[in-house]
Design a protein around this motif. Structure first.
Motif, PDB file in Angstrom:
ATOM      1  N   GLU A 155       0.830  -1.206   0.000  1.00 42.20           N
ATOM      2  CA  GLU A 155       0.000   0.000   0.000  1.00 42.20           C
ATOM      3  C   GLU A 155       0.871   1.265   0.000  1.00 42.20           C
ATOM      4  O   GLU A 155       0.564   2.249  -0.686  1.00 42.20           O
ATOM      5  CB  GLU A 155      -0.936   0.022   1.209  1.00 42.20           C
ATOM      6  CG  GLU A 155      -2.091  -0.953   1.129  1.00 42.20           C
ATOM      7  CD  GLU A 155      -1.701  -2.366   1.535  1.00 42.20           C
ATOM      8  OE1 GLU A 155      -0.483  -2.614   1.741  1.00 42.20           O
ATOM      9  OE2 GLU A 155      -2.602  -3.220   1.645  1.00 42.20           O
ATOM     10  N   ILE A 156       1.980   1.216   0.769  1.00 44.51           N
ATOM     11  CA  ILE A 156       2.875   2.381   0.837  1.00 44.51           C
ATOM     12  C   ILE A 156       3.538   2.634  -0.509  1.00 44.51           C
ATOM     13  O   ILE A 156       3.622   3.780  -0.982  1.00 44.51           O
ATOM     14  CB  ILE A 156       3.934   2.173   1.940  1.00 44.51           C
ATOM     15  CG1 ILE A 156       3.262   2.147   3.314  1.00 44.51           C
ATOM     16  CG2 ILE A 156       4.994   3.268   1.893  1.00 44.51           C
ATOM     17  CD1 ILE A 156       4.189   1.748   4.447  1.00 44.51           C
ATOM     18  N   THR A 157       4.006   1.570  -1.165  1.00 42.02           N
ATOM     19  CA  THR A 157       4.666   1.744  -2.468  1.00 42.02           C
ATOM     20  C   THR A 157       3.670   2.222  -3.520  1.00 42.02           C
ATOM     21  O   THR A 157       4.011   3.047  -4.377  1.00 42.02           O
ATOM     22  CB  THR A 157       5.304   0.425  -2.931  1.00 42.02           C
ATOM     23  OG1 THR A 157       4.320  -0.625  -2.905  1.00 42.02           O
ATOM     24  CG2 THR A 157       6.450   0.029  -2.010  1.00 42.02           C
ATOM     25  N   ARG A 158       2.443   1.734  -3.466  1.00 41.39           N
ATOM     26  CA  ARG A 158       1.430   2.181  -4.430  1.00 41.39           C
ATOM     27  C   ARG A 158       1.054   3.639  -4.187  1.00 41.39           C
ATOM     28  O   ARG A 158       0.781   4.389  -5.121  1.00 41.39           O
ATOM     29  CB  ARG A 158       0.175   1.306  -4.346  1.00 41.39           C
ATOM     30  CG  ARG A 158       0.359  -0.060  -4.985  1.00 41.39           C
ATOM     31  CD  ARG A 158      -0.949  -0.781  -5.226  1.00 41.39           C
ATOM     32  NE  ARG A 158      -1.729  -0.937  -4.017  1.00 41.39           N
ATOM     33  CZ  ARG A 158      -2.884  -0.317  -3.789  1.00 41.39           C
ATOM     34  NH1 ARG A 158      -3.391   0.507  -4.690  1.00 41.39           N
ATOM     35  NH2 ARG A 158      -3.550  -0.524  -2.663  1.00 41.39           N
ATOM     36  N   PHE A 159       1.062   4.056  -2.921  1.00 38.04           N
ATOM     37  CA  PHE A 159       0.709   5.441  -2.588  1.00 38.04           C
ATOM     38  C   PHE A 159       1.718   6.422  -3.165  1.00 38.04           C
ATOM     39  O   PHE A 159       1.361   7.513  -3.622  1.00 38.04           O
ATOM     40  CB  PHE A 159       0.635   5.601  -1.071  1.00 38.04           C
ATOM     41  CG  PHE A 159       0.307   6.992  -0.620  1.00 38.04           C
ATOM     42  CD1 PHE A 159      -0.985   7.466  -0.658  1.00 38.04           C
ATOM     43  CD2 PHE A 159       1.315   7.838  -0.176  1.00 38.04           C
ATOM     44  CE1 PHE A 159      -1.289   8.772  -0.251  1.00 38.04           C
ATOM     45  CE2 PHE A 159       1.026   9.137   0.236  1.00 38.04           C
ATOM     46  CZ  PHE A 159      -0.277   9.604   0.196  1.00 38.04           C
ATOM     47  N   PHE A 160       3.005   6.030  -3.161  1.00 34.08           N
ATOM     48  CA  PHE A 160       4.044   6.923  -3.663  1.00 34.08           C
ATOM     49  C   PHE A 160       4.374   6.698  -5.134  1.00 34.08           C
ATOM     50  O   PHE A 160       5.274   7.344  -5.668  1.00 34.08           O
ATOM     51  CB  PHE A 160       5.326   6.750  -2.832  1.00 34.08           C
ATOM     52  CG  PHE A 160       5.230   7.339  -1.454  1.00 34.08           C
ATOM     53  CD1 PHE A 160       5.286   8.709  -1.260  1.00 34.08           C
ATOM     54  CD2 PHE A 160       5.046   6.512  -0.346  1.00 34.08           C
ATOM     55  CE1 PHE A 160       5.183   9.246   0.007  1.00 34.08           C
ATOM     56  CE2 PHE A 160       4.939   7.050   0.921  1.00 34.08           C
ATOM     57  CZ  PHE A 160       5.013   8.426   1.106  1.00 34.08           C
ATOM     58  N   SER A 161       3.673   5.790  -5.786  1.00 34.84           N
ATOM     59  CA  SER A 161       3.945   5.532  -7.199  1.00 34.84           C
ATOM     60  C   SER A 161       3.359   6.628  -8.066  1.00 34.84           C
ATOM     61  O   SER A 161       2.313   7.209  -7.742  1.00 34.84           O
ATOM     62  CB  SER A 161       3.369   4.169  -7.618  1.00 34.84           C
ATOM     63  OG  SER A 161       1.968   4.210  -7.577  1.00 34.84           O
ATOM     64  N   PRO A 162       3.975   6.968  -9.215  1.00 38.57           N
ATOM     65  CA  PRO A 162       3.441   8.021 -10.102  1.00 38.57           C
ATOM     66  C   PRO A 162       2.040   7.686 -10.620  1.00 38.57           C
ATOM     67  O   PRO A 162       1.211   8.567 -10.771  1.00 38.57           O
ATOM     68  CB  PRO A 162       4.453   8.060 -11.244  1.00 38.57           C
ATOM     69  CG  PRO A 162       5.711   7.484 -10.673  1.00 38.57           C
ATOM     70  CD  PRO A 162       5.254   6.437  -9.667  1.00 38.57           C
ATOM     71  N   ARG A 163       1.767   6.408 -10.919  1.00 45.13           N
ATOM     72  CA  ARG A 163       0.468   6.018 -11.418  1.00 45.13           C
ATOM     73  C   ARG A 163      -0.630   6.348 -10.412  1.00 45.13           C
ATOM     74  O   ARG A 163      -1.679   6.850 -10.756  1.00 45.13           O
ATOM     75  CB  ARG A 163       0.471   4.531 -11.752  1.00 45.13           C
ATOM     76  CG  ARG A 163      -0.809   4.049 -12.411  1.00 45.13           C
ATOM     77  CD  ARG A 163      -0.702   2.628 -12.915  1.00 45.13           C
ATOM     78  NE  ARG A 163       0.445   1.915 -12.407  1.00 45.13           N
ATOM     79  CZ  ARG A 163       0.695   0.647 -12.722  1.00 45.13           C
ATOM     80  NH1 ARG A 163      -0.107   0.015 -13.549  1.00 45.13           N
ATOM     81  NH2 ARG A 163       1.746   0.035 -12.227  1.00 45.13           N
TER      82      ARG A 163
ATOM     83  N   SER B 128      -0.463   8.664  -8.107  1.00 46.76           N
ATOM     84  CA  SER B 128      -0.561  10.125  -7.999  1.00 46.76           C
ATOM     85  C   SER B 128      -1.387  10.691  -9.125  1.00 46.76           C
ATOM     86  O   SER B 128      -2.211  11.595  -8.929  1.00 46.76           O
ATOM     87  CB  SER B 128       0.844  10.744  -8.010  1.00 46.76           C
ATOM     88  OG  SER B 128       1.610  10.234  -6.925  1.00 46.76           O
ATOM     89  N   ARG B 129      -1.202  10.147 -10.375  1.00 47.49           N
ATOM     90  CA  ARG B 129      -1.990  10.640 -11.505  1.00 47.49           C
ATOM     91  C   ARG B 129      -3.462  10.291 -11.356  1.00 47.49           C
ATOM     92  O   ARG B 129      -4.336  11.094 -11.667  1.00 47.49           O
ATOM     93  CB  ARG B 129      -1.426  10.031 -12.802  1.00 47.49           C
ATOM     94  CG  ARG B 129      -0.099  10.656 -13.230  1.00 47.49           C
ATOM     95  CD  ARG B 129       0.181  10.287 -14.691  1.00 47.49           C
ATOM     96  NE  ARG B 129       0.309   8.850 -14.847  1.00 47.49           N
ATOM     97  CZ  ARG B 129       1.455   8.210 -14.767  1.00 47.49           C
ATOM     98  NH1 ARG B 129       2.567   8.871 -14.459  1.00 47.49           N
ATOM     99  NH2 ARG B 129       1.518   6.910 -14.958  1.00 47.49           N
ATOM    100  N   SER B 130      -3.742   9.090 -10.863  1.00 45.69           N
ATOM    101  CA  SER B 130      -5.145   8.701 -10.703  1.00 45.69           C
ATOM    102  C   SER B 130      -5.838   9.486  -9.629  1.00 45.69           C
ATOM    103  O   SER B 130      -7.053   9.659  -9.631  1.00 45.69           O
ATOM    104  CB  SER B 130      -5.228   7.200 -10.389  1.00 45.69           C
ATOM    105  OG  SER B 130      -4.591   6.934  -9.143  1.00 45.69           O
ATOM    106  N   SER B 131      -5.066  10.007  -8.651  1.00 44.83           N
ATOM    107  CA  SER B 131      -5.649  10.799  -7.585  1.00 44.83           C
ATOM    108  C   SER B 131      -6.004  12.176  -8.110  1.00 44.83           C
ATOM    109  O   SER B 131      -6.832  12.874  -7.546  1.00 44.83           O
ATOM    110  CB  SER B 131      -4.673  10.933  -6.418  1.00 44.83           C
ATOM    111  OG  SER B 131      -4.360   9.652  -5.891  1.00 44.83           O
TER     112      SER B 131
END
Length: 245
Positions: free
Chosen positions: A232-240, A242-245
């Motif tokens: 979850e932490i790695t997905r939170f900081f991933s560019p993908r 961030s763009r979806s947010s």
């Protein structure tokens, strides 16, 4: 005639006495010379001996300091490994015990087991993790071995799930939207390294002092608990993400 003989004997006696006196004087001179020579030698060697003694003292002091630093490093490693695994399995067991459904679902989707055997296996998993926590507190070496076995089993299972392509939650800490991925396998490999580090440090340093454990308690607890949500932490900081947010 007799007077001449007595005079000759007297001269011989005087000569012997003079020779003896000369020999004694020569021995005395040699003794004084040897004494002065030894005193001179001792005066020359004394600074060298003092320097050698000082160097030896400094060497032993440095060696003692290096040993203390090594022992402190081993204590820190042991305390960090122990407390991080306690946090990991403690939080994991508590989250699973609070709601067994996600773990039971994961087991039924990834193993050829029906609901009842899957539930029994889920309960056994919680019990094994709780045993690891207790063992780490009471018998740290046994706790590290139990932790290593559990992590190895979890890693093999998660690797098989990733290879099969089944999209299901890891259920490592209860309910989660994250599906099993290579991140979980890498996380477990890191945790296996932590358990091995604990076992290795115990072979040199059987226990860590209370002060050392208090020093690393905060970072170790955060590390252990945080590893449960590494995906979850790695997905939170991933560019993908961030763009979806």
């Amino acid at each position: 005639m007799l007077d001449g003989r007595h005079e000759l004997q007297s001269q011989r006696r005087r000569h012997r006495r003079q020779s003896l006196r000369s020999t004694l004087l020569l021995h005395a001179d040699l003794r004084d010379l040897l004494r002065r020579h030894l005193a001179d030698k001792a005066g020359r060697w004394k600074p060298r001996l003092l320097s050698a003694g000082l160097a030896d003292s400094l060497f032993h002091r440095q060696l003692s300091a290096e040993n203390e630093d090594r022992e402190r490093s081993l204590e820190l490693l042991l305390a960090f490994s122990k407390l991080s695994l306690i946090s990991l399995f403690g939080v994991s067991a508590a989250m699973k015990a609070r709601d067994l459904t996600p773990l039971v679902t994961h087991i039924t989707l990834t193993m050829p087991l029906s609901n009842r055997p899957a539930r029994m296996l889920a309960l056994a998993t919680v019990a094994a993790e709780s045993l690891a926590v207790v063992a780490l507190f009471v018998f740290p070496l046994l706790g590290f071995i139990v932790s290593l076995v559990l992590l190895a089993c979890f890693t093999v299972h998660l690797s098989r799930v990733v290879a099969s392509g089944v999209a299901t939650s890891c259920a490592c800490a209860g309910s989660s939207e994250s599906t099993v991925s290579a991140v979980h396998v890498v996380r477990n490999a890191i945790l296996i390294g932590v358990a091995l580090a604990g076992i290795a440090s115990m072979s040199f340093r059987p226990a860590a002092s209370v002060a050392i454990q208090l020093t690393v308690a905060g970072p170790a607890m955060l590390f252990g608990a945080g590893m449960l949500w590494l995906d979850e932490i790695t997905r939170f900081f991933s560019p993908r993400y961030s763009r979806s947010s």
